[in-house]
Design an enzyme around this catalytic site. Structure first.
Site, PDB file in Angstrom:
ATOM      1  CB  CYS A 132      42.222  29.626  23.457  1.00 19.37           C
ATOM      2  SG  CYS A 132      42.565  31.219  24.188  1.00 19.37           S
ATOM      3  CG  HIS A 272      41.251  27.227  27.060  1.00 18.91           C
ATOM      4  ND1 HIS A 272      42.625  27.282  26.995  1.00 18.91           N
ATOM      5  CD2 HIS A 272      40.832  28.518  27.038  1.00 18.91           C
ATOM      6  CE1 HIS A 272      43.000  28.533  26.932  1.00 18.91           C
ATOM      7  NE2 HIS A 272      41.941  29.307  26.964  1.00 18.91           N
ATOM      8  CG  ASN A 302      44.256  31.608  28.940  1.00 21.83           C
ATOM      9  OD1 ASN A 302      44.742  30.885  28.072  1.00 21.83           O
ATOM     10  ND2 ASN A 302      43.108  32.236  28.785  1.00 21.83           N
TER      11      ASN A 302
HETATM   12  O1  UT7 Z   1      41.387  32.114  26.839  1.00 25.50           O
HETATM   13  C1  UT7 Z   1      40.395  32.934  26.310  1.00 25.50           C
HETATM   14  C2  UT7 Z   1      39.218  32.928  27.106  1.00 25.50           C
HETATM   15  N1  UT7 Z   1      39.335  33.838  28.237  1.00 25.50           N
HETATM   16  C3  UT7 Z   1      38.610  33.578  29.290  1.00 25.50           C
HETATM   17  O2  UT7 Z   1      37.964  32.565  29.333  1.00 25.50           O
HETATM   18  C4  UT7 Z   1      38.542  34.588  30.421  1.00 25.50           C
HETATM   19  C5  UT7 Z   1      37.104  34.662  30.907  1.00 25.50           C
HETATM   20  N2  UT7 Z   1      36.880  35.612  31.967  1.00 25.50           N
HETATM   21  C6  UT7 Z   1      37.353  35.458  33.221  1.00 25.50           C
HETATM   22  O3  UT7 Z   1      38.070  34.519  33.494  1.00 25.50           O
HETATM   23  C7  UT7 Z   1      36.913  36.423  34.273  1.00 25.50           C
HETATM   24  O4  UT7 Z   1      35.846  37.208  33.773  1.00 25.50           O
HETATM   25  C8  UT7 Z   1      38.046  37.360  34.770  1.00 25.50           C
HETATM   26  C9  UT7 Z   1      39.059  36.576  35.578  1.00 25.50           C
HETATM   27  C10 UT7 Z   1      38.738  38.025  33.603  1.00 25.50           C
HETATM   28  C11 UT7 Z   1      37.469  38.427  35.681  1.00 25.50           C
HETATM   29  O5  UT7 Z   1      36.780  37.815  36.764  1.00 25.50           O
HETATM   30  P1  UT7 Z   1      35.310  38.304  37.138  1.00 25.50           P
HETATM   31  O6  UT7 Z   1      34.888  37.554  38.325  1.00 25.50           O
HETATM   32  O7  UT7 Z   1      34.473  38.192  35.905  1.00 25.50           O
HETATM   33  O8  UT7 Z   1      35.558  39.790  37.557  1.00 25.50           O
HETATM   34  P2  UT7 Z   1      34.900  41.105  36.940  1.00 25.50           P
HETATM   35  O9  UT7 Z   1      35.497  41.416  35.626  1.00 25.50           O
HETATM   36  O10 UT7 Z   1      33.434  41.015  37.076  1.00 25.50           O
HETATM   37  O11 UT7 Z   1      35.440  42.185  37.987  1.00 25.50           O
HETATM   38  C12 UT7 Z   1      35.044  42.162  39.370  1.00 25.50           C
HETATM   39  C13 UT7 Z   1      35.828  43.217  40.099  1.00 25.50           C
HETATM   40  C14 UT7 Z   1      35.808  44.572  39.404  1.00 25.50           C
HETATM   41  O12 UT7 Z   1      35.742  45.579  40.417  1.00 25.50           O
HETATM   42  P3  UT7 Z   1      34.349  46.278  40.783  1.00 25.50           P
HETATM   43  O13 UT7 Z   1      33.871  46.908  39.509  1.00 25.50           O
HETATM   44  O14 UT7 Z   1      33.446  45.167  41.259  1.00 25.50           O
HETATM   45  O15 UT7 Z   1      34.724  47.240  41.845  1.00 25.50           O
HETATM   46  C15 UT7 Z   1      37.133  44.647  38.732  1.00 25.50           C
HETATM   47  O16 UT7 Z   1      37.595  45.965  38.535  1.00 25.50           O
HETATM   48  O17 UT7 Z   1      37.190  42.844  40.192  1.00 25.50           O
HETATM   49  C16 UT7 Z   1      38.004  43.908  39.721  1.00 25.50           C
HETATM   50  N3  UT7 Z   1      39.215  43.349  39.153  1.00 25.50           N
HETATM   51  C17 UT7 Z   1      40.316  43.117  39.878  1.00 25.50           C
HETATM   52  N4  UT7 Z   1      40.590  43.310  41.180  1.00 25.50           N
HETATM   53  C18 UT7 Z   1      41.820  42.948  41.614  1.00 25.50           C
HETATM   54  C19 UT7 Z   1      39.426  42.969  37.876  1.00 25.50           C
HETATM   55  N5  UT7 Z   1      40.666  42.486  37.760  1.00 25.50           N
HETATM   56  C20 UT7 Z   1      41.243  42.558  38.984  1.00 25.50           C
HETATM   57  C21 UT7 Z   1      42.497  42.194  39.493  1.00 25.50           C
HETATM   58  N6  UT7 Z   1      42.735  42.405  40.800  1.00 25.50           N
HETATM   59  N7  UT7 Z   1      43.459  41.661  38.734  1.00 25.50           N
END
Ligand code: UT7
Length: 345
Positions: A132, A272, A302
């Site tokens: 990125c 970004h 993104n």
């Molecule tokens: O461009 C390169 C750089 N990339 C980034 O900067 C991305 C950085 N990361 C993020 O933006 C976030 O970490 C994400 C958007 C990818 C994820 O958000 P989060 O708040 O960190 O969620 P998490 O990974 O902690 O997941 C929380 C919950 C999980 O369920 P449990 O374990 O709490 O039951 C996931 O399984 O959300 C669940 N989950 C979803 N639920 C519905 C993960 N993806 C989804 C989804 N829909 N698409």
């Protein structure tokens, strides 16, 4: 010090030594494919909801290519718009950089395909691989080369078709990405306008937090790599999130310190576009109000290396950036890589 927080890993070895512009942006352009994929469309593909995606990421829809569209197609469209605005004939382009990790082919560089499509026969053309961060790296490189090698018309493009490595069964990643390209045309500066400073940094110890392992020399493409999904993008989202806020904040602070410009003098912050929560957290760490922050993630998702130049072009066309305004761009990506650029428009 205006801002608090721990420093990112890595040393700040490549700070610019200057406080005057060597090159300036004279044209910008962007290109996205016509097809829009909404959160509601994604609800039909994976176990997700519009509400979760909007609340956790800020994304409502993204543009995705249909089969047959290659990275260089989007690059060329964006580049032609930047050239038109900069009133420059493609035949006069002498430097052509494309930042991407989803090029047309493994090799040659996508930049040479763009060169051919533009008819930019005088250009030296190559790609930059910095995920990125590649557009900001490209801006830094082009600015230096204009200064040291006398290039007169440099195209810097960030373009990505991340949906080409998206695992549509992985809800944690497939909802995040969109396709697109953004381009800028740089010329030697002839006044106060231009790139006042750039900053780049990397930390390879974090490479496995965001990567696509298959199809390279470590795991050459085979039935096994495809069966195991090694060609897909893999990400440890939570870890990447924390580093993104840290590193983009650091990159902003470094460039402000280096140029002697204060955050209050900055007219627009373009970060970004990875996650609205990352954007807000970065602005908060810098003590900048959201009114001074450009956000378009809701419509693009993104777009990796295309994210900053698409936002820059939108901001200019929407008159959020006017001649004389100071624009601070900060970026973060796989590698990890991060960086910033401070530009007087
Ligand atoms: O461009 C390169 C750089 N990339 C980034 O900067 C991305 C950085 N990361 C993020 O933006 C976030 O970490 C994400 C958007 C990818 C994820 O958000 P989060 O708040 O960190 O969620 P998490 O990974 O902690 O997941 C929380 C919950 C999980 O369920 P449990 O374990 O709490 O039951 C996931 O399984 O959300 C669940 N989950 C979803 N639920 C519905 C993960 N993806 C989804 C989804 N829909 N698409």
């Amino acid at each position: 010090m205006i801002i608090s927080g721990n420093s990112c890993p890595g040393r700040s070895t490549n700070l610019p030594e200057k406080n005057k512009a060597h090159s300036m942006i004279v044209g910008t352009g962007r290109a996205v494919p016509p097809k829009v994929l909404t959160n509601q469309d994604l609800e039909k593909i994976v176990d997700t909801t519009d509400e979760w995606i909007r609340e956790r990421t800020g994304i409502q829809s993204r543009f995705i290519v249909e089969e047959g569209t290659a990275n260089s197609d989007l690059c060329t469209e964006a580049a032609l718009k930047a050239l038109e605005e900069g009133q420059t004939d493609p035949r006069d382009v002498d430097l052509l950089l494309v930042g991407t990790v989803t090029g047309d082919a493994k090799f040659p560089a996508t930049a040479v395909y763009v060169q051919d499509k533009l008819g930019a026969k005088k250009a030296v053309a190559f790609d930059i691989s910095a995920a990125c961060s590649a557009f900001v790296y490209g801006l830094a490189l082009a600015d230096s080369l204009i200064q040291t090698r006398g290039y007169k018309n440099a195209l810097v493009i960030g373009a990505e078709i991340l949906t080409s490595m998206t695992d549509w069964e992985d809800r944690a990643t497939c909802v995040l990405f969109g396709d697109g390209a953004g381009a800028v045309l740089l010329k030697p500066a002839n006044g106060p306008r231009g790139i006042l400073g750039t900053y780049m940094m990397s930390d390879g110890s974090l490479a496995d937090l965001l990567y696509s392992p298959g199809g390279g020399s470590r795991f050459p493409a085979s039935h096994r790599t495809v069966d195991e999904g090694l060609h897909f993008l893999k990400m440890k989202g939570r870890e990447v999130f924390k580093s993104a806020v840290q590193c983009m904040g650091d990159a902003a602070i470094k460039i402000l310190e280096q140029t002697g410009i204060t955050k209050d003098q900055v007219d627009l912050l373009i970060t970004h576009q990875a996650n609205i929560r990352i954007i807000r957290a970065t602005a908060k760490r810098l003590g900048m109000p959201m009114e001074k922050v450009f956000v378009n993630i809701e419509r693009y998702g993104n777009t990796s290396s295309a994210s900053i130049p698409i936002a820059l072009d939108e901001a200019r066309k929407a008159r959020r950036l006017k001649e004389g305004d100071l624009c601070l761009m900060v970026v973060f990506g796989g590698g990890f890589t991060w960086g910033s650029a401070l530009v007087r428009m």
